[in-house]
Design a protein around this motif. Structure first.
Motif, mmCIF file in Angstrom:
data_model
loop_
_atom_site.group_PDB
_atom_site.id
_atom_site.type_symbol
_atom_site.label_atom_id
_atom_site.label_comp_id
_atom_site.label_asym_id
_atom_site.label_seq_id
_atom_site.Cartn_x
_atom_site.Cartn_y
_atom_site.Cartn_z
ATOM 1 N N ARG A 1 14.781 -5.731 2.639
ATOM 2 C CA ARG A 1 13.569 -6.421 3.043
ATOM 3 C C ARG A 1 12.396 -5.934 2.228
ATOM 4 O O ARG A 1 12.361 -4.811 1.781
ATOM 5 N N GLY A 2 11.392 -6.792 2.087
ATOM 6 C CA GLY A 2 10.131 -6.371 1.498
ATOM 7 C C GLY A 2 10.042 -6.578 0.012
ATOM 8 O O GLY A 2 11.023 -6.898 -0.658
ATOM 9 N N PRO A 3 8.824 -6.380 -0.548
ATOM 10 C CA PRO A 3 8.590 -6.634 -1.966
ATOM 11 C C PRO A 3 9.520 -5.852 -2.878
ATOM 12 O O PRO A 3 9.984 -6.344 -3.891
ATOM 13 N N GLY A 4 9.818 -4.567 -2.548
ATOM 14 C CA GLY A 4 10.671 -3.751 -3.414
ATOM 15 C C GLY A 4 12.062 -4.319 -3.549
ATOM 16 O O GLY A 4 12.656 -4.303 -4.620
ATOM 17 N N GLU A 5 12.590 -4.879 -2.447
ATOM 18 C CA GLU A 5 13.955 -5.383 -2.444
ATOM 19 C C GLU A 5 14.077 -6.740 -3.132
ATOM 20 O O GLU A 5 15.171 -7.222 -3.347
ATOM 21 N N ARG B 1 0.837 -1.207 0.000
ATOM 22 C CA ARG B 1 0.000 0.000 0.000
ATOM 23 C C ARG B 1 0.871 1.256 0.000
ATOM 24 O O ARG B 1 0.563 2.231 -0.689
ATOM 25 N N TYR B 2 1.934 1.212 0.776
ATOM 26 C CA TYR B 2 2.853 2.351 0.827
ATOM 27 C C TYR B 2 3.486 2.593 -0.545
ATOM 28 O O TYR B 2 3.535 3.710 -1.041
ATOM 29 N N ARG B 3 3.954 1.514 -1.166
ATOM 30 C CA ARG B 3 4.659 1.643 -2.435
ATOM 31 C C ARG B 3 3.704 1.964 -3.595
ATOM 32 O O ARG B 3 4.075 2.664 -4.526
ATOM 33 N N ALA B 4 2.477 1.437 -3.511
ATOM 34 C CA ALA B 4 1.505 1.708 -4.572
ATOM 35 C C ALA B 4 1.217 3.195 -4.680
ATOM 36 O O ALA B 4 1.006 3.723 -5.778
ATOM 37 N N ALA B 5 1.242 3.879 -3.552
ATOM 38 C CA ALA B 5 0.966 5.318 -3.553
ATOM 39 C C ALA B 5 2.163 6.127 -4.040
ATOM 40 O O ALA B 5 2.051 7.332 -4.255
ATOM 41 N N ARG B 6 3.307 5.471 -4.233
ATOM 42 C CA ARG B 6 4.522 6.197 -4.619
ATOM 43 C C ARG B 6 5.120 5.689 -5.925
ATOM 44 O O ARG B 6 6.298 5.891 -6.192
ATOM 45 N N ARG C 1 -1.278 -2.926 -11.764
ATOM 46 C CA ARG C 1 -2.257 -4.001 -11.815
ATOM 47 C C ARG C 1 -1.803 -5.182 -10.965
ATOM 48 O O ARG C 1 -2.582 -5.756 -10.207
ATOM 49 N N LEU C 2 -0.518 -5.548 -11.062
ATOM 50 C CA LEU C 2 0.002 -6.666 -10.276
ATOM 51 C C LEU C 2 -0.013 -6.363 -8.785
ATOM 52 O O LEU C 2 -0.278 -7.239 -7.955
ATOM 53 N N ILE C 3 0.249 -5.103 -8.441
ATOM 54 C CA ILE C 3 0.212 -4.716 -7.024
ATOM 55 C C ILE C 3 -1.203 -4.852 -6.489
ATOM 56 O O ILE C 3 -1.422 -5.387 -5.406
#
Length: 415
Positions: free
Chosen positions: A156-160, A133-138, A168-170
């Protein structure tokens, strides 16, 4: 053969905050931000605070302070900056372009810590959901690849994970995680229903992060939960049975710690965990009396409880860590029904806390003094299971019983 030490180098960051007219002192907030950074595995290389009427909508701080920040980053050889507020996508992008270094905000820092400390399946789902949710907004202006979003501390996390996700995938992943979380919530609801049927009361330990909730649960129930001075050292809810005087039992639940400036979407992601407090019968508010910001932390806890809709429940405030202060102080909490001075480390106040819990439970119970014929001996087992059997005496005419039973059991006619 020569051996080499491959210890990972600690990243260094400049802490950046804004002093607004109507807000708490920025220095105090940066003290907590430094502790969060240390928990995430980073070090504070310096600080920069700007007094403003409002955050700069494009760059968080003003143009002059950005130039000052560039010099400070170079002088301290810092990896980047950590801002004490949640940044918008525009602010994040502009600061990265201006400073040409890693830019982290308070929310991403907390998410990094959550990702490191989540152990249970539910905890991991909640963390990933909050991260996405954090990354989708950015995603605006960052292209279609999440691999450019690895801006946290560590990897850590999806971005890494270098996953090439578009919006769409998010959205699909978020929907999938929501379904999984819904199943977990349904499982929790079934457990709560079973608890209500058993009439066993539940006390939720709440408090500011690092107040000592896990230590209190360990001291009372020998739960074996991780105890750590770092912020958010435990994320997952733990429930254990606590036996009070006269074999009266109560369930004790540990919850995730609260913190100031906790973004709304983080509360949303961890709602199923935090709702343990909403469904509890008693709230045990654990306060760290050794912390200079004790009053501010207590205010944050009560505000968060109000956001969660936790109202109308008896509150016991436990002033913990008495062993860390010198002299005798009279601590007060005017929002609590009971207060107890204690220390998880020394065991001070634990018996008094148990006595207070028993007193609260007694309010919802009925005293029964009755002679049961032998053919109704099964009712005594109902009392033993759901209430507190004080005395049981076998007489020629039947079994004489003195006991406390929950009101709902008494009114149901089961005894």
């Amino acid at each position: 053969m020569e051996l080499y030490d491959l210890k990972q180098e600690e990243e260094r960051f400049i802490l950046v905050g804004i002093q607004l007219n109507d807000r708490e002192p920025a220095e105090e907030s940066l003290d907590e931000l430094e502790e969060l950074a240390r928990t995430a595995g980073a070090a504070a290389a310096g600080r920069l605070i700007q007094s403003r009427e409002a955050m700069h909508p494009l760059t968080y701080i003003g143009k002059g302070k950005i130039e000052e920040l560039k010099d400070l980053i170079w002088e301290q050889d810092a990896s980047g900056i950590i801002c004490d507020d949640e940044l918008s996508a525009v602010q994040l992008n502009n600061l990265q372009q201006e400073l040409e270094c890693k830019v982290i905000d308070r929310t991403l820092l907390i998410l990094d810590i959550f990702a490191a400390h989540a152990v249970s399946g539910e905890g991991k789902i909640q963390v990933e959901l909050a991260q996405l949710r954090y990354r989708a907004a950015r995603l605006t202006g960052l292209g279609r690849s999440l691999s450019r979003l690895g801006g946290g501390i560590g990897t850590r996390g999806p971005g890494e994970k270098k996953l090439e996700m578009d919006r769409r995938l998010i959205r699909e992943r978020i929907s999938h995680l929501k379904r999984e979380l819904k199943e977990v919530e349904q499982h929790r609801e079934r457990i709560r229903t079973q608890r209500k049927k058993s009439c066993m009361k539940v006390a939720a330990l709440v408090g500011y992060t690092s107040a000592g909730k896990s230590s209190i649960e360990n001291a009372l129930t020998q739960a074996g939960i991780l105890e750590d001075a770092m912020l958010f050292s435990t994320l997952d809810t733990t429930t254990r049975a606590l036996e009070l005087e006269g074999k009266q039992k109560i369930l004790l639940t540990d919850t995730v710690g609260f913190i100031r400036k906790l973004p709304h979407h983080l509360i949303e992601a961890f709602k199923s965990t935090l709702e343990e407090a909403r469904h509890a019968d008693i709230i045990i508010h654990v306060v760290d009396v050794s912390n200079p910001q004790m009053d501010t932390q207590m205010h944050v806890v009560y505000e968060t409880l109000r956001q969660l809709g936790v109202e109308g429940k008896p509150v016991v405030t436990l002033f913990n860590k008495q062993d860390l202060i010198s002299g005798q102080e009279n601590f007060r909490d005017f929002q609590a029904d009971y207060t107890v001075d204690g220390s998880a480390k020394t065991g001070q106040g634990m018996e008094e806390l148990k006595a207070v819990l028993l007193e609260i439970i007694r309010r919802e119970q009925v005293y029964v003094e009755r002679l049961y014929p032998f053919q109704e001996a099964g009712k005594i087992q109902v009392i033993r299971k759901n209430g507190q059997l004080l005395q049981e005496e076998y007489l020629p005419d039947g079994i004489a019983v003195k006991a406390y039973v929950p009101k709902e059991i008494y009114l149901s006619g089961r005894i």
